[in-house]
Write a protein that holds these residues in place. Structure first.
Motif, short mmCIF file in Angstrom:
data_model
loop_
_atom_site.label_atom_id
_atom_site.label_comp_id
_atom_site.label_asym_id
_atom_site.label_seq_id
_atom_site.Cartn_x
_atom_site.Cartn_y
_atom_site.Cartn_z
N GLU A 526 1.03 -1.19 -0.20
CA GLU A 526 0.02 -0.12 -0.03
C GLU A 526 0.39 1.55 -0.44
O GLU A 526 0.81 1.66 -1.08
CB GLU A 526 -1.14 0.13 1.02
CG GLU A 526 -1.91 -0.34 0.83
CD GLU A 526 -3.31 -0.87 2.14
OE1 GLU A 526 -4.20 -2.00 1.01
OE2 GLU A 526 -3.02 -0.03 2.94
N LEU A 527 2.11 0.69 0.90
CA LEU A 527 2.96 2.31 0.70
C LEU A 527 2.92 2.31 -1.29
O LEU A 527 3.53 3.21 -1.33
CB LEU A 527 3.90 1.93 1.90
CG LEU A 527 4.80 2.90 1.90
CD1 LEU A 527 4.56 3.89 2.90
CD2 LEU A 527 6.41 2.39 3.08
N ILE A 528 3.76 1.04 -1.34
CA ILE A 528 4.09 1.79 -2.60
C ILE A 528 2.90 2.20 -3.57
O ILE A 528 3.85 2.73 -4.24
CB ILE A 528 5.06 0.87 -3.51
CG1 ILE A 528 6.29 0.32 -2.06
CG2 ILE A 528 5.34 0.24 -4.33
CD1 ILE A 528 7.45 -1.35 -2.20
N GLY A 529 2.26 1.58 -3.89
CA GLY A 529 1.07 2.62 -4.36
C GLY A 529 1.02 1.46 -5.29
O GLY A 529 0.38 2.50 -6.48
N ILE A 530 0.86 -0.04 -5.54
CA ILE A 530 0.99 -0.50 -6.62
C ILE A 530 -0.37 -0.51 -7.30
O ILE A 530 -1.43 -0.79 -5.89
CB ILE A 530 1.01 -1.97 -6.52
CG1 ILE A 530 2.55 -1.52 -6.44
CG2 ILE A 530 1.33 -2.65 -7.58
CD1 ILE A 530 3.34 -3.47 -5.89
N PRO A 531 -1.13 -0.04 -8.09
CA PRO A 531 -2.70 0.40 -8.07
C PRO A 531 -3.47 -1.37 -8.00
O PRO A 531 -4.41 -1.20 -7.44
CB PRO A 531 -2.80 -0.06 -9.67
CG PRO A 531 -1.39 0.75 -10.19
CD PRO A 531 -0.52 -0.03 -9.20
N HIS A 532 -3.13 -2.71 -8.48
CA HIS A 532 -3.91 -3.84 -8.51
C HIS A 532 -2.86 -4.66 -7.61
O HIS A 532 -2.25 -5.15 -7.65
CB HIS A 532 -3.99 -4.08 -10.00
CG HIS A 532 -4.58 -3.31 -10.33
ND1 HIS A 532 -5.92 -3.18 -10.73
CD2 HIS A 532 -4.00 -2.71 -11.79
CE1 HIS A 532 -6.12 -2.36 -11.40
NE2 HIS A 532 -5.12 -1.60 -12.33
N ALA A 533 -3.65 -5.60 -6.59
CA ALA A 533 -3.07 -6.48 -5.64
C ALA A 533 -4.03 -7.08 -6.18
O ALA A 533 -5.40 -7.93 -5.81
CB ALA A 533 -3.00 -6.12 -4.48
N ILE A 534 -3.34 -8.94 -6.18
CA ILE A 534 -3.80 -10.19 -6.23
C ILE A 534 -3.24 -11.10 -4.97
O ILE A 534 -3.04 -11.19 -4.74
CB ILE A 534 -3.60 -11.11 -7.67
CG1 ILE A 534 -3.94 -10.23 -9.15
CG2 ILE A 534 -4.08 -12.40 -7.19
CD1 ILE A 534 -3.86 -10.91 -9.88
N VAL A 535 -4.25 -10.62 -4.26
CA VAL A 535 -3.53 -11.85 -2.77
C VAL A 535 -4.50 -13.20 -2.64
O VAL A 535 -5.35 -14.17 -3.07
CB VAL A 535 -4.80 -11.37 -1.96
CG1 VAL A 535 -4.06 -11.67 -0.39
CG2 VAL A 535 -4.44 -9.45 -1.37
N VAL A 536 -3.49 -14.09 -2.26
CA VAL A 536 -3.79 -15.38 -2.98
C VAL A 536 -3.37 -15.78 -1.67
O VAL A 536 -2.57 -15.75 -0.68
CB VAL A 536 -2.26 -15.94 -3.94
CG1 VAL A 536 -2.44 -17.58 -3.83
CG2 VAL A 536 -2.24 -15.46 -4.89
N GLY A 537 -3.99 -16.93 -0.34
CA GLY A 537 -4.57 -17.21 0.46
C GLY A 537 -5.62 -19.23 0.16
O GLY A 537 -6.22 -18.93 -0.20
N GLU A 538 -4.87 -19.62 1.25
CA GLU A 538 -5.63 -21.23 1.24
C GLU A 538 -7.26 -21.36 1.19
O GLU A 538 -7.66 -22.04 0.56
CB GLU A 538 -5.14 -21.74 3.12
CG GLU A 538 -3.38 -22.38 2.82
CD GLU A 538 -3.99 -23.51 1.77
OE1 GLU A 538 -4.80 -24.28 2.12
OE2 GLU A 538 -2.74 -24.26 1.68
#
Ligand code: ATP
Ligand code: MG
Ligand code: MG
Ligand code: MG
Length: 569
Positions: A526-538
């Motif tokens: 969030e600090l770096i500010g990348i526009p899109h995040a994909i969160v991979v979870g179990e």
């Protein structure tokens, strides 16, 4: 890119030295690191952004018919002697000698080099018009480098120079550059305004500045609330001489003409003995923060060419003259914060500047926490306080005759200028016309602060968690955040697969493969500010899904793993 093989360099704490948000986030997000005052190393993430800005600028310049070139950063002094700026430019010009004691400068701008080039390369009117540009490091020995790369001493600029035989032809290219600049700032996704700018000492011809609107900006710009009129405040004011503030300008301009650049005039104006002014400079260096010694601070600051003229004149009496440092200014300011009189007196003399700039300066000084009490301004000039100065301009009728003016702060990110024959005349740049006569060229110059734009973009695009990059200049488009990858084979497999697919699709993706807790990863990304995040979870993998999070809107959604790549493309 995998974070394990990358230089992420994020910081948890806000460095105390950083006053404005862009500077804080540029340090915390690992975009830049200071090397010395006004000098920065661009870390990999920062450089990615810088290059993107640079490329947008390059593409739009090329599209507008300008041709890229590259001039040296080190320039021989004789070119500057030829143009007259060797004496006119002042202490922002860093001068140096080579081993043979030949004088050089570090280029703060390149009118001299380009005009010389044109005068030797061009001979016929048939080769005109021509518009050459470069994206090159500049050096200006700014008296007060601050706000990180926003006002650095070394910075990256795009500068273009056009040459013409007629004013009409210059007007056309000037318009093309104006449009190209609008395209650039639109593509960058910035809220900007072109404003009419004061042409100052060069006089006469047209000039526009491009400002990114932000409260941390160092300039005031005036807008009409019911027309397109927008001007740099100096210009707005110059056009409205019968206003109260206009009158104050005239009054201050009286003391701001070049012939008052003597120590006697300065001392008379401020009612301070010349020897005390001299003493001040010496006392200043020894002054401790918090002390309330009777100090008169002659603070020579601003950008300024003419400081040197003053410096030369004053140094006759007060050699060696040194400029006050930031710390010294603060020390003096602190000693009389809020109270005037015997405790001390902070005088800021910008003898060469207009009242508007002086007013600007007082506003700026107060906002940045320095208390210039204005005792002398009040007594000797007029009774304006900071707020008055702002209010007097806001609500003047607009000089365009339409609506009222409002004032906003802006960051100057671009400046275009019709120079006329100034340089071509001094440096003999002419061509043969159709009738065989030699004619001096007419010139325009067009600057964009490439590195300043990175900071300006952050000023406009952030929240309490960090930067929110406009898509066009984000260092990475997508980040993959695997949760506890080192404990889950399935998470690792899915994350690797997405990483491979995104990479193959040409998407700039950062894969956070560190052995960090999810919270740490989220905070950093969030600090770096990348526009899109994909969160991979179990848990989501059970449903063949991953979580998508949008940095700007904060919106989260579940998407099928198979659709994830297309979703962010
Ligand atoms: P400023 O008023 O902020 O000092 P300037 O009017 O001196 O800027 P120009 O000579 O017009 O600057 O240069 C063109 C552009 O270069 C500016 O519009 C600005 O975006 C950028 N620039 C100027 N000085 C600096 C600096 N010290 N650090 C970063 N960018 C700068
Ligand atoms: Mg400047
Ligand atoms: Mg300026
Ligand atoms: Mg400028």
């Amino acid at each position: 890119m995998r974070t394990s093989k990358y230089l992420l360099s994020t910081l948890k704490e806000t460095p105390a030295s950083a006053e404005v948000i862009s500077h804080q986030y540029m340090l915390r997000a690992g975009l830049v690191r200071p090397v010395a005052s006004g000098l920065y190393t661009w870390l990999p993430t920062g450089l990615k952004v810088l290059k993107k800005v640079e490329n947008i600028v390059r593409e739009e310049m090329d599209k507008a018919g300008a041709i890229e070139t590259l001039m040296p950063m080190v320039q021989p002094a004789d070119l500057w002697q030829e143009s007259g700026r060797w004496t006119d430019y002042g202490p922002e010009l860093l001068r140096l000698e080579d081993r043979h004691h030949r004088p050089f400068v570090l280029g703060p701008t390149h009118e001299e080099v380009i005009t010389k080039l044109i005068s030797s390369e061009l001979s016929s009117y048939k080769q005109l018009p021509i518009n050459l540009y470069q994206i090159q490091t500049k050096f200006r020995d700014e008296i007060r480098p601050r706000f990180g790369v926003m006002r650095g001493r070394e910075f990256l600029m795009k500068d273009a120079y056009s040459f013409h035989l007629s004013q009409e032809c210059l007007n056309n290219t000037y318009q093309d550059m104006h449009s190209a600049y609008c395209n650039i700032f639109e593509r960058l996704g910035l809220d900007f305004r072109p404003v009419i700018a004061d042409t100052g000492s060069i006089g006469g011809d047209a000039s526009h500045e491009f400002h990114v609107l932000a409260d941390s900006g160092e300039d005031d710009i005036a807008f009409s609330d019911s027309s397109d009129y927008a001007a740099n405040i100096e210009k707005a004011e110059a056009l409205a001489p019968d206003t109260e503030r206009g009158a104050a300008t005239a009054e201050l301009t009286k003391v701001a003409t070049p012939n008052v650049h003597t120590i006697e005039d300065v001392s008379k104006f401020f009612d301070v003995a010349a020897k005390d002014v001299v003493k001040t400079l010496l006392v200043l260096g020894e002054h401790e923060e918090g002390e309330t010694a009777p100090v008169v601070a002659l603070v020579l600051r601003g950008d300024h060419e003419l400081n040197e003229i003053k410096a030369e004149k004053i140094s006759g009496i007060a050699a060696p003259l040194t400029f006050a440092t930031d710390e010294q200014i603060k020390a003096v300011a602190n000693c009389d914060a809020g109270s005037i009189g015997p405790a001390g007196l902070a005088i800021d003399i910008i003898v060469d500047r207009s009242a508007a700039v002086m007013a600007d300066f007082i506003c700026g000084a107060n906002e940045s926490g320095y208390h210039y009490t204005g005792a002398n301004f009040d007594r000797d000039i007029h009774n304006y306080k900071v707020e008055d100065i702002r209010n007097v301009v806001a609500g003047d009728p607009s000089p365009c005759g339409n609506g009222k003016l409002t004032i906003k702060r802006g960051i100057e990110v671009g400046h275009i200028f019709q120079l006329g024959e100034k340089y071509a005349d001094a440096m003999n740049a002419g061509v043969l016309t159709e009738t065989g006569k030699n004619q001096t060229l007419t010139m325009g110059c067009y600057g964009i602060g490439v590195s300043r734009i990175v900071a300006a973009a952050i000023e406009q695009n952030h929240d309490e968690n960090g930067i929110i990059w406009p898509d066009a200049i984000a260092p990475f488009k997508v980040v993959i955040i695997p949760m506890n990858m080192h404990k889950s084979h399935r998470v690792q497999e899915t994350a690797e697969k997405l990483y491979a697919e995104l990479t193959a699709a040409g998407v700039e993706v950062l894969f956070d493969d560190r052995k960090e807790r999810p919270g740490v990863m989220f905070k950093d990304m969030e600090l770096i500010g990348i526009p899109h995040a994909i969160v991979v979870g179990e848990r989501n993998i059970d449903n063949a899904e991953v979580e998508y999070k949008n940095r700007r809107s904060g919106e989260k959604s579940l998407i099928a793993i198979d659709e994830a790549v297309n979703f962010v493309l």
